[in-house]
Structures are given as C-alpha cells and as structure tokens.
Design a protein around this motif. Sequence first.
Motif, PDB file in Angstrom:
ATOM      1  N   THR A 218     -50.511  59.424 -22.984  1.00  0.00           N
ATOM      2  CA  THR A 218     -51.856  59.911 -23.292  1.00  0.00           C
ATOM      3  C   THR A 218     -52.658  59.965 -21.995  1.00  0.00           C
ATOM      4  N   PRO A 219     -53.777  60.665 -22.005  1.00  0.00           N
ATOM      5  CA  PRO A 219     -54.635  60.646 -20.812  1.00  0.00           C
ATOM      6  C   PRO A 219     -55.085  59.221 -20.460  1.00  0.00           C
ATOM      7  N   GLU A 220     -55.215  58.386 -21.471  1.00  0.00           N
ATOM      8  CA  GLU A 220     -55.713  57.033 -21.263  1.00  0.00           C
ATOM      9  C   GLU A 220     -54.679  56.089 -20.652  1.00  0.00           C
ATOM     10  N   ASN A 221     -53.380  56.333 -20.864  1.00  0.00           N
ATOM     11  CA  ASN A 221     -52.382  55.385 -20.352  1.00  0.00           C
ATOM     12  C   ASN A 221     -51.485  55.957 -19.257  1.00  0.00           C
ATOM     13  N   ALA A 222     -51.657  57.200 -18.880  1.00  0.00           N
ATOM     14  CA  ALA A 222     -50.768  57.824 -17.894  1.00  0.00           C
ATOM     15  C   ALA A 222     -50.708  57.036 -16.591  1.00  0.00           C
TER      16      ALA A 222
ATOM     17  N   LEU B 152     -55.304  67.855 -23.166  1.00  0.00           N
ATOM     18  CA  LEU B 152     -54.346  68.361 -22.180  1.00  0.00           C
ATOM     19  C   LEU B 152     -54.982  68.351 -20.792  1.00  0.00           C
ATOM     20  N   LYS B 153     -56.197  68.854 -20.685  1.00  0.00           N
ATOM     21  CA  LYS B 153     -56.892  68.861 -19.390  1.00  0.00           C
ATOM     22  C   LYS B 153     -57.073  67.437 -18.870  1.00  0.00           C
ATOM     23  N   ALA B 154     -57.434  66.513 -19.752  1.00  0.00           N
ATOM     24  CA  ALA B 154     -57.610  65.118 -19.340  1.00  0.00           C
ATOM     25  C   ALA B 154     -56.301  64.523 -18.826  1.00  0.00           C
ATOM     26  N   LEU B 155     -55.181  64.881 -19.466  1.00  0.00           N
ATOM     27  CA  LEU B 155     -53.884  64.383 -18.997  1.00  0.00           C
ATOM     28  C   LEU B 155     -53.532  64.993 -17.644  1.00  0.00           C
ATOM     29  N   ILE B 156     -53.763  66.263 -17.475  1.00  0.00           N
ATOM     30  CA  ILE B 156     -53.509  66.917 -16.196  1.00  0.00           C
ATOM     31  C   ILE B 156     -54.342  66.247 -15.103  1.00  0.00           C
TER      32      ILE B 156
ATOM     33  N   TYR C 234     -47.993  54.470 -15.703  1.00  0.00           N
ATOM     34  CA  TYR C 234     -46.619  54.920 -15.485  1.00  0.00           C
ATOM     35  C   TYR C 234     -46.469  55.643 -14.144  1.00  0.00           C
ATOM     36  N   GLY C 235     -47.007  55.051 -13.101  1.00  0.00           N
ATOM     37  CA  GLY C 235     -46.941  55.648 -11.772  1.00  0.00           C
ATOM     38  C   GLY C 235     -45.537  55.774 -11.218  1.00  0.00           C
ATOM     39  N   ASP C 236     -44.563  55.019 -11.757  1.00  0.00           N
ATOM     40  CA  ASP C 236     -43.175  55.108 -11.295  1.00  0.00           C
ATOM     41  C   ASP C 236     -42.409  56.251 -11.945  1.00  0.00           C
ATOM     42  N   VAL C 237     -43.053  56.984 -12.852  1.00  0.00           N
ATOM     43  CA  VAL C 237     -42.399  58.068 -13.572  1.00  0.00           C
ATOM     44  C   VAL C 237     -42.665  59.390 -12.855  1.00  0.00           C
ATOM     45  N   ASP C 238     -41.626  60.220 -12.763  1.00  0.00           N
ATOM     46  CA  ASP C 238     -41.742  61.516 -12.091  1.00  0.00           C
ATOM     47  C   ASP C 238     -42.135  62.648 -13.031  1.00  0.00           C
ATOM     48  N   CYS C 239     -41.858  62.488 -14.324  1.00  0.00           N
ATOM     49  CA  CYS C 239     -42.099  63.573 -15.278  1.00  0.00           C
ATOM     50  C   CYS C 239     -42.488  62.986 -16.629  1.00  0.00           C
ATOM     51  N   PHE C 240     -43.552  63.531 -17.204  1.00  0.00           N
ATOM     52  CA  PHE C 240     -43.931  63.170 -18.561  1.00  0.00           C
ATOM     53  C   PHE C 240     -43.551  64.313 -19.486  1.00  0.00           C
ATOM     54  N   MET C 241     -42.928  63.988 -20.604  1.00  0.00           N
ATOM     55  CA  MET C 241     -42.659  64.953 -21.672  1.00  0.00           C
ATOM     56  C   MET C 241     -43.593  64.527 -22.810  1.00  0.00           C
ATOM     57  N   VAL C 242     -44.585  65.364 -23.100  1.00  0.00           N
ATOM     58  CA  VAL C 242     -45.659  64.909 -23.963  1.00  0.00           C
ATOM     59  C   VAL C 242     -46.025  65.965 -24.999  1.00  0.00           C
ATOM     60  N   ALA C 243     -46.394  65.495 -26.169  1.00  0.00           N
ATOM     61  CA  ALA C 243     -46.916  66.363 -27.226  1.00  0.00           C
ATOM     62  C   ALA C 243     -47.906  65.558 -28.059  1.00  0.00           C
ATOM     63  N   THR C 244     -47.419  64.610 -28.853  1.00  0.00           N
ATOM     64  CA  THR C 244     -48.306  63.925 -29.797  1.00  0.00           C
ATOM     65  C   THR C 244     -49.463  63.213 -29.107  1.00  0.00           C
ATOM     66  N   GLY C 245     -49.303  62.767 -27.890  1.00  0.00           N
ATOM     67  CA  GLY C 245     -50.359  62.064 -27.177  1.00  0.00           C
ATOM     68  C   GLY C 245     -51.532  62.934 -26.783  1.00  0.00           C
ATOM     69  N   ILE C 246     -51.337  64.252 -26.867  1.00  0.00           N
ATOM     70  CA  ILE C 246     -52.430  65.177 -26.535  1.00  0.00           C
ATOM     71  C   ILE C 246     -52.698  66.174 -27.660  1.00  0.00           C
ATOM     72  N   ASN C 247     -52.141  65.911 -28.818  1.00  0.00           N
ATOM     73  CA  ASN C 247     -52.368  66.807 -29.956  1.00  0.00           C
ATOM     74  C   ASN C 247     -53.751  66.612 -30.563  1.00  0.00           C
TER      75      ASN C 247
END
Length: 112
Positions: free
Chosen positions: A68-72, A101-105, A75-88
């Motif tokens: 989610t935008p709030e917890n991204a 979506l904009k907040a996550l970006i 996860y600074g050690d992650v290279d790629c997020f695959m996301v849907a429900t967290g921004i629905n």
Amino acid sequence: MYFGGTAFKKQRDVAPNRYADAAGHAAPYMDVITTSGVATGHEADPSKIAAFRKGIGDRPLALASGITPENAAAYGDVDCFMVATGINEPGNFYDIDPDRLKALIDACKQLA
C-alpha cells in the motif's frame, strides 16, 4: 522475464528460519525471486524480506502482496512491487483508485 513465487501465499508453508535457504535455492531457476504475505492483501513480515535479501544477495526481489502507499517504505530491500488490492477502490477487488496509485508511485520514488 520469469517472476517465480517462493514461499508464496497458498504454496506449501516454509518455516521462517528457512526463508533465506528457500530464496537461495530458488534463485538459479528464476529471473526475479518473488514472495508474498500469507494471503492476498496481507502485507509480508519485513523480517521475511530481510531473510530473502540475505539468501539472494543482489539478485532481483519482488513482493506480491499487501503493498500500500502507507507501507511501501517498509520494503526498501524489494526491487519490484506487484500490487492491486492495496491500491484498489475501497471494497472493490477489481478497480484501481487513481489517487492511491499516485500515492504509491510517489512513495516508490522516495525509495529510489
């Protein structure tokens, strides 16, 4: 590019003390080692991500659950997020909320 699920939701359980081993064993067989939380929409324990990173070194790591935008930022050690429900849209499993979506970006830009 092959994103391979490892210790992934709905697969057989992997004991937390074996996460690094599981990730390391999987690494030669996939381009991006991909893990998740325990179920769709459930965030992964950050210690799981740390163990995966330890097990794969600088290989690409993806997370496909509970972002989610709030917890991204957790996860600074992650290279790629695959996301849907967290921004629905709230209560809607199918439609993305453009503001979330904009907040996550924006949150991801802070990680770069």
